[in-house]
Design a protein around this motif. Structure first.
Motif, PDB file in Angstrom:
ATOM      1  N   PHE A 168       0.857  -1.193   0.000  1.00 39.33           N
ATOM      2  CA  PHE A 168       0.000   0.000   0.000  1.00 39.33           C
ATOM      3  C   PHE A 168       0.891   1.241   0.000  1.00 39.33           C
ATOM      4  N   ALA A 169       0.402   2.301  -0.600  1.00 41.12           N
ATOM      5  CA  ALA A 169       1.125   3.573  -0.559  1.00 41.12           C
ATOM      6  C   ALA A 169       1.008   4.205   0.826  1.00 41.12           C
ATOM      7  N   PHE A 170      -0.149   3.974   1.479  1.00 44.91           N
ATOM      8  CA  PHE A 170      -0.399   4.592   2.776  1.00 44.91           C
ATOM      9  C   PHE A 170      -1.508   3.826   3.479  1.00 44.91           C
ATOM     10  N   VAL A 171      -1.354   3.625   4.772  1.00 47.11           N
ATOM     11  CA  VAL A 171      -2.385   3.009   5.607  1.00 47.11           C
ATOM     12  C   VAL A 171      -2.466   3.823   6.887  1.00 47.11           C
ATOM     13  N   ASP A 172      -3.686   4.177   7.301  1.00 42.68           N
ATOM     14  CA  ASP A 172      -3.855   4.980   8.509  1.00 42.68           C
ATOM     15  C   ASP A 172      -5.049   4.465   9.302  1.00 42.68           C
ATOM     16  N   VAL A 173      -4.854   4.228  10.574  1.00 39.12           N
ATOM     17  CA  VAL A 173      -5.939   3.804  11.460  1.00 39.12           C
ATOM     18  C   VAL A 173      -6.657   5.056  11.931  1.00 39.12           C
ATOM     19  N   TRP A 174      -7.932   5.158  11.607  1.00 37.22           N
ATOM     20  CA  TRP A 174      -8.722   6.337  11.969  1.00 37.22           C
ATOM     21  C   TRP A 174      -9.398   6.190  13.324  1.00 37.22           C
ATOM     22  N   ARG A 175      -9.859   4.963  13.630  1.00 37.80           N
ATOM     23  CA  ARG A 175     -10.674   4.773  14.836  1.00 37.80           C
ATOM     24  C   ARG A 175     -10.515   3.337  15.315  1.00 37.80           C
ATOM     25  N   VAL A 176     -10.532   3.144  16.629  1.00 38.55           N
ATOM     26  CA  VAL A 176     -10.540   1.813  17.234  1.00 38.55           C
ATOM     27  C   VAL A 176     -11.565   1.838  18.364  1.00 38.55           C
ATOM     28  N   ASP A 177     -12.464   0.867  18.360  1.00 39.51           N
ATOM     29  CA  ASP A 177     -13.468   0.737  19.414  1.00 39.51           C
ATOM     30  C   ASP A 177     -13.447  -0.685  19.954  1.00 39.51           C
ATOM     31  N   PHE A 178     -13.813  -0.824  21.211  1.00 40.45           N
ATOM     32  CA  PHE A 178     -13.924  -2.136  21.826  1.00 40.45           C
ATOM     33  C   PHE A 178     -15.331  -2.676  21.622  1.00 40.45           C
ATOM     34  N   GLU A 179     -15.439  -3.932  21.259  1.00 36.71           N
ATOM     35  CA  GLU A 179     -16.700  -4.652  21.140  1.00 36.71           C
ATOM     36  C   GLU A 179     -16.637  -5.807  22.139  1.00 36.71           C
ATOM     37  N   PRO A 180     -17.736  -6.536  22.348  1.00 43.25           N
ATOM     38  CA  PRO A 180     -17.714  -7.625  23.332  1.00 43.25           C
ATOM     39  C   PRO A 180     -16.648  -8.697  23.090  1.00 43.25           C
ATOM     40  N   ASN A 181     -16.298  -8.983  21.837  1.00 43.80           N
ATOM     41  CA  ASN A 181     -15.310 -10.031  21.561  1.00 43.80           C
ATOM     42  C   ASN A 181     -14.329  -9.654  20.460  1.00 43.80           C
ATOM     43  N   ARG A 182     -14.142  -8.355  20.248  1.00 36.17           N
ATOM     44  CA  ARG A 182     -13.253  -7.912  19.175  1.00 36.17           C
ATOM     45  C   ARG A 182     -12.940  -6.434  19.304  1.00 36.17           C
ATOM     46  N   LEU A 183     -11.920  -6.027  18.540  1.00 36.09           N
ATOM     47  CA  LEU A 183     -11.661  -4.609  18.327  1.00 36.09           C
ATOM     48  C   LEU A 183     -12.265  -4.262  16.978  1.00 36.09           C
ATOM     49  N   SER A 184     -12.973  -3.174  16.915  1.00 39.13           N
ATOM     50  CA  SER A 184     -13.560  -2.686  15.674  1.00 39.13           C
ATOM     51  C   SER A 184     -12.746  -1.470  15.236  1.00 39.13           C
ATOM     52  N   LEU A 185     -12.235  -1.501  13.996  1.00 36.62           N
ATOM     53  CA  LEU A 185     -11.363  -0.441  13.504  1.00 36.62           C
ATOM     54  C   LEU A 185     -11.924   0.169  12.227  1.00 36.62           C
ATOM     55  N   GLU A 186     -11.555   1.399  11.988  1.00 40.77           N
ATOM     56  CA  GLU A 186     -11.809   2.067  10.709  1.00 40.77           C
ATOM     57  C   GLU A 186     -10.444   2.462  10.172  1.00 40.77           C
ATOM     58  N   ILE A 187     -10.093   1.920   8.986  1.00 34.44           N
ATOM     59  CA  ILE A 187      -8.749   2.088   8.447  1.00 34.44           C
ATOM     60  C   ILE A 187      -8.816   2.634   7.025  1.00 34.44           C
ATOM     61  N   GLU A 188      -7.941   3.594   6.747  1.00 33.20           N
ATOM     62  CA  GLU A 188      -7.812   4.150   5.394  1.00 33.20           C
ATOM     63  C   GLU A 188      -6.683   3.416   4.672  1.00 33.20           C
ATOM     64  N   PHE A 189      -6.984   2.942   3.471  1.00 27.36           N
ATOM     65  CA  PHE A 189      -6.002   2.277   2.610  1.00 27.36           C
ATOM     66  C   PHE A 189      -5.858   3.089   1.333  1.00 27.36           C
ATOM     67  N   ILE A 190      -4.634   3.450   0.962  1.00 22.56           N
ATOM     68  CA  ILE A 190      -4.367   4.110  -0.316  1.00 22.56           C
ATOM     69  C   ILE A 190      -3.547   3.144  -1.149  1.00 22.56           C
ATOM     70  N   ARG A 191      -4.025   2.888  -2.342  1.00 25.67           N
ATOM     71  CA  ARG A 191      -3.389   1.913  -3.226  1.00 25.67           C
ATOM     72  C   ARG A 191      -1.964   2.305  -3.580  1.00 25.67           C
ATOM     73  N   LEU A 192      -1.154   1.294  -3.794  1.00 23.56           N
ATOM     74  CA  LEU A 192       0.229   1.514  -4.185  1.00 23.56           C
ATOM     75  C   LEU A 192       0.314   2.026  -5.617  1.00 23.56           C
ATOM     76  N   ARG A 193      -0.484   1.443  -6.493  1.00 27.03           N
ATOM     77  CA  ARG A 193      -0.531   1.883  -7.898  1.00 27.03           C
ATOM     78  C   ARG A 193      -1.955   2.270  -8.245  1.00 27.03           C
ATOM     79  N   GLY A 194      -2.068   3.165  -9.177  1.00 22.65           N
ATOM     80  CA  GLY A 194      -3.394   3.641  -9.535  1.00 22.65           C
ATOM     81  C   GLY A 194      -3.799   4.774  -8.630  1.00 22.65           C
ATOM     82  N   SER A 195      -5.061   5.052  -8.633  1.00 26.91           N
ATOM     83  CA  SER A 195      -5.533   6.155  -7.795  1.00 26.91           C
ATOM     84  C   SER A 195      -6.642   5.662  -6.888  1.00 26.91           C
TER      85      SER A 195
END
Length: 143
Positions: free
Chosen positions: A86-113
């Protein structure tokens, strides 16, 4: 806002790391941190600022972060490594759930747009930490 959360995260890490058997964390690079009881065990996540979007997940026996049971550094989505595929990866948000972590992550492709912000999760079991799972399409466009 990230500067304030980094300072608070660093303070929280210092408070919760006293006496912990976990590897040392570079407190100056902490961007996000959280601790909560999940499935009867204490779970801490750490996301560092900078060029690393890796998420470190730790499970402890006690609230004071003593008795490290398991630690896992997550820097990939399946076979796709954050730094190579990936060209760029950024974790925007992390929340706790009863049996997991819930995340919101931005992925920017290595090639293309284009970039994608995707919901992701990391399953937390009894003394176990799962892999990162996201609804990101796999394919040659990401390599």
């Amino acid at each position: 806002m990230r500067g304030i959360s980094a300072v608070l995260g660093g303070l929280m890490l210092v408070a919760f790391s006293a006496g912990a058997s976990a590897p040392p964390i570079d407190y100056e690079k902490v961007g996000m941190v959280g601790v909560q009881r999940v499935m009867g065990q204490w779970v801490r996540y750490i996301v560092l600022r900078g060029d690393s979007a890796c998420v470190t997940v730790q499970i402890f026996n006690a609230a004071n972060m003593e008795g490290l049971v398991r630690q896992k550094e997550i820097c990939s989505l399946g076979e796709m490594h954050f730094h190579r595929d990936f060209a760029f990866v950024d974790v925007w948000r992390v929340d706790f759930e009863p049996n997991r972590l819930s995340l919101e992550i931005e992925f920017i492709r290595l090639r293309g747009s284009g970039h994608e912000v995707r919901p992701c999760s990391i399953e937390i079991g009894n003394g176990s930490i799962g892999d990162l799972e996201c609804s990101l399409e796999y394919g040659s466009v990401y390599y």
